[in-house]
Design a protein around this motif. Structure first.
Motif, PDB file in Angstrom:
ATOM      1  N   LYS A 112      54.583  14.709  49.825  1.00  0.00           N
ATOM      2  CA  LYS A 112      55.576  13.640  49.639  1.00  0.00           C
ATOM      3  C   LYS A 112      56.894  14.146  49.058  1.00  0.00           C
ATOM      4  O   LYS A 112      57.898  13.451  49.119  1.00  0.00           O
ATOM      5  CB  LYS A 112      55.005  12.535  48.765  1.00  0.00           C
ATOM      6  N   TYR A 113      56.885  15.344  48.482  1.00  0.00           N
ATOM      7  CA  TYR A 113      58.122  15.884  47.903  1.00  0.00           C
ATOM      8  C   TYR A 113      58.967  16.639  48.936  1.00  0.00           C
ATOM      9  O   TYR A 113      60.081  17.046  48.642  1.00  0.00           O
ATOM     10  CB  TYR A 113      57.793  16.829  46.738  1.00  0.00           C
ATOM     11  N   ALA A 114      58.426  16.831  50.125  1.00  0.00           N
ATOM     12  CA  ALA A 114      59.087  17.701  51.103  1.00  0.00           C
ATOM     13  C   ALA A 114      60.180  16.979  51.879  1.00  0.00           C
ATOM     14  O   ALA A 114      60.018  15.835  52.297  1.00  0.00           O
ATOM     15  CB  ALA A 114      58.056  18.228  52.098  1.00  0.00           C
ATOM     16  N   ASP A 115      61.303  17.661  52.072  1.00  0.00           N
ATOM     17  CA  ASP A 115      62.304  17.182  53.023  1.00  0.00           C
ATOM     18  C   ASP A 115      61.875  17.587  54.430  1.00  0.00           C
ATOM     19  O   ASP A 115      62.205  16.934  55.414  1.00  0.00           O
ATOM     20  CB  ASP A 115      63.664  17.834  52.731  1.00  0.00           C
ATOM     21  N   ARG A 116      61.161  18.699  54.475  1.00  0.00           N
ATOM     22  CA  ARG A 116      60.832  19.282  55.774  1.00  0.00           C
ATOM     23  C   ARG A 116      59.485  19.996  55.649  1.00  0.00           C
ATOM     24  O   ARG A 116      59.218  20.623  54.613  1.00  0.00           O
ATOM     25  CB  ARG A 116      61.927  20.276  56.111  1.00  0.00           C
ATOM     26  N   ALA A 125      53.763  17.668  39.282  1.00  0.00           N
ATOM     27  CA  ALA A 125      54.966  17.786  38.434  1.00  0.00           C
ATOM     28  C   ALA A 125      55.763  19.030  38.821  1.00  0.00           C
ATOM     29  O   ALA A 125      57.003  19.003  38.885  1.00  0.00           O
ATOM     30  CB  ALA A 125      54.555  17.841  36.964  1.00  0.00           C
ATOM     31  N   VAL A 126      55.058  20.133  39.120  1.00  0.00           N
ATOM     32  CA  VAL A 126      55.749  21.372  39.501  1.00  0.00           C
ATOM     33  C   VAL A 126      56.444  21.189  40.853  1.00  0.00           C
ATOM     34  O   VAL A 126      57.592  21.610  41.046  1.00  0.00           O
ATOM     35  CB  VAL A 126      54.760  22.565  39.507  1.00  0.00           C
ATOM     36  N   ALA A 149      58.577  30.162  47.017  1.00  0.00           N
ATOM     37  CA  ALA A 149      57.431  29.917  46.135  1.00  0.00           C
ATOM     38  C   ALA A 149      56.145  30.050  46.949  1.00  0.00           C
ATOM     39  O   ALA A 149      55.995  29.400  47.981  1.00  0.00           O
ATOM     40  CB  ALA A 149      57.539  28.526  45.530  1.00  0.00           C
ATOM     41  N   ASP A 150      55.245  30.931  46.492  1.00  0.00           N
ATOM     42  CA  ASP A 150      53.987  31.145  47.221  1.00  0.00           C
ATOM     43  C   ASP A 150      52.849  30.414  46.511  1.00  0.00           C
ATOM     44  O   ASP A 150      52.380  30.846  45.466  1.00  0.00           O
ATOM     45  CB  ASP A 150      53.680  32.652  47.315  1.00  0.00           C
ATOM     46  N   GLU A 151      52.444  29.308  47.064  1.00  0.00           N
ATOM     47  CA  GLU A 151      51.390  28.452  46.517  1.00  0.00           C
ATOM     48  C   GLU A 151      51.598  28.180  45.021  1.00  0.00           C
ATOM     49  O   GLU A 151      50.725  28.467  44.192  1.00  0.00           O
ATOM     50  CB  GLU A 151      50.017  29.083  46.779  1.00  0.00           C
ATOM     51  N   PRO A 152      52.751  27.609  44.667  1.00  0.00           N
ATOM     52  CA  PRO A 152      53.089  27.434  43.250  1.00  0.00           C
ATOM     53  C   PRO A 152      52.193  26.455  42.514  1.00  0.00           C
ATOM     54  O   PRO A 152      52.161  26.461  41.287  1.00  0.00           O
ATOM     55  CB  PRO A 152      54.537  26.920  43.298  1.00  0.00           C
ATOM     56  N   GLU A 207      53.232  24.509  32.139  1.00  0.00           N
ATOM     57  CA  GLU A 207      54.392  25.047  31.405  1.00  0.00           C
ATOM     58  C   GLU A 207      54.698  26.479  31.855  1.00  0.00           C
ATOM     59  O   GLU A 207      55.864  26.857  31.987  1.00  0.00           O
ATOM     60  CB  GLU A 207      54.120  25.005  29.903  1.00  0.00           C
ATOM     61  N   LYS A 208      53.640  27.281  32.101  1.00  0.00           N
ATOM     62  CA  LYS A 208      53.867  28.662  32.568  1.00  0.00           C
ATOM     63  C   LYS A 208      54.615  28.638  33.902  1.00  0.00           C
ATOM     64  O   LYS A 208      55.533  29.436  34.128  1.00  0.00           O
ATOM     65  CB  LYS A 208      52.529  29.396  32.742  1.00  0.00           C
ATOM     66  N   GLN A 209      54.209  27.719  34.778  1.00  0.00           N
ATOM     67  CA  GLN A 209      54.881  27.672  36.079  1.00  0.00           C
ATOM     68  C   GLN A 209      56.326  27.196  35.921  1.00  0.00           C
ATOM     69  O   GLN A 209      57.212  27.636  36.650  1.00  0.00           O
ATOM     70  CB  GLN A 209      54.085  26.792  37.064  1.00  0.00           C
TER      71      GLN A 209
END
Ligand SMILES: Nc1ncnc2c1ncn2[C@@H]1O[C@H](COP(=O)(O)OP(=O)(O)OP(=O)(O)O)[C@@H](O)[C@H]1O
Length: 264
Positions: A219-223, A192-193, A178-181, A159-161
């Motif tokens: 798996k969430y990456a376009d690139r 989820a983030v 985003a740095d290592e979110p 939730e904080k993120q």
């Protein structure tokens, strides 16, 4: 000096970096951290930046976010070339076009979620009249409308993120960095983030670049861009099976020795 119009894509990139080089220290203590980075970020995409520890990821993110200045090379954000900009102009560009998300959330413990997000809208000690409304919409967009009056100590890591992502979104930036979110989160919250960042990147007026070591988020990456020893060594679009510029550091070093990469 450089050609910023070489992209073959229909959409114009929101961020263009050309031959970015960065050196820390001087004399015997000099370390060349970035050795000629070329990068375009197009709207509507989540790009992941991966690479070994010390390869220059955070340094590159800091330069792209106008927190740090490169020794040489050019940077253009939302159509504005930063070359020759004063620190005030850089800060203005950063405020209006860049949103940051950090591993450690960087929330103020004494402020509620809503107040933390409103802070991002505080320009020169003045909140716009619609700040509460805009902050509440950003929290709604990350699924936290039921938490707007909650303090960080009462929020989970995930939730904080999400609050931090809402804060980055509130100013409607062109680029979110985003740095290592997901580094401080368990697997479920980390995924989820990253899914949320992928969703955020679908806005066609925005690009998202996230540094990650977390292979579960690929798996969430376009690139996926890979950096090693200050060079980009890989640039892939997994869904299109496209691999561009997949050179080894050795080849870059040979090119540098032959004069293709100038020393700073
Ligand atoms: N302010 C600084 N002064 C001197 N050296 C620095 C400074 N900032 C970074 N470095 C050096 O630059 C190199 C790259 O650091 P950077 O933090 O960009 O790497 P990274 O890829 O983000 O690493 P990690 O994955 O461990 O976070 C490292 O060798 C680091 O020690």
């Amino acid at each position: 000096m450089n050609d910023f119009s070489t992209s073959a894509s229909v959409a114009e990139p929101l961020l263009v970096a050309r031959q970015i080089k960065k050196v820390f220290g001087t004399g015997a203590g000099e370390v060349q951290v970035l050795k000629g980075i070329d990068l375009d970020l197009k709207p509507g995409e989540l790009t992941l930046l991966m690479g070994p520890s010390g390869s220059g990821k955070t340094t590159l993110l800091s330069i792209l976010g106008c927190i740090l200045t490169q020794n040489s090379g050019e940077l253009e954000i939302a159509g504005r070339n930063t070359t020759g900009m004063s620190p005030e102009e850089m800060a203005d560009l950063r405020r209006h076009h860049i949103g940051f998300v950090f591993q450690s959330y960087n929330l103020f413990p004494t402020l509620t979620a809503l107040e933390n997000v409103m802070l991002a809208l505080d320009v020169r000690d003045q909140l716009p009249a619609d700040a509460p409304h805009r902050a509440a919409s950003a929290l709604n967009a990350v699924g936290l409308s039921h938490r707007i009056n909650t303090y960080p100590s009462k929020l989970s890591g995930g939730e904080k993120q999400r609050v931090a992502i809402a804060r980055a979104l509130a100013g409607s930036p062109s680029v979110i960095l985003a740095d290592e979110p997901t580094a401080a989160l368990d697997s479920e919250n980390g995924q989820a983030v990253m899914a949320l960042l992928a969703e955020v990147s679908r806005d066609t007026s925005r690009a998202v670049l996230a540094v990650t070591h977390d292979h579960r988020t690929l798996k969430y990456a376009d690139r996926i861009i890979r950096i090693e020893d200050g060079f980009i060594v890989g640039d892939e679009r997994p869904s299109q099976g496209e691999i561009v510029n997949h050179n080894s550091v050795g080849e870059h070093a040979a090119a540098a020795a032959n004069g293709s990469h100038d020393h700073v």
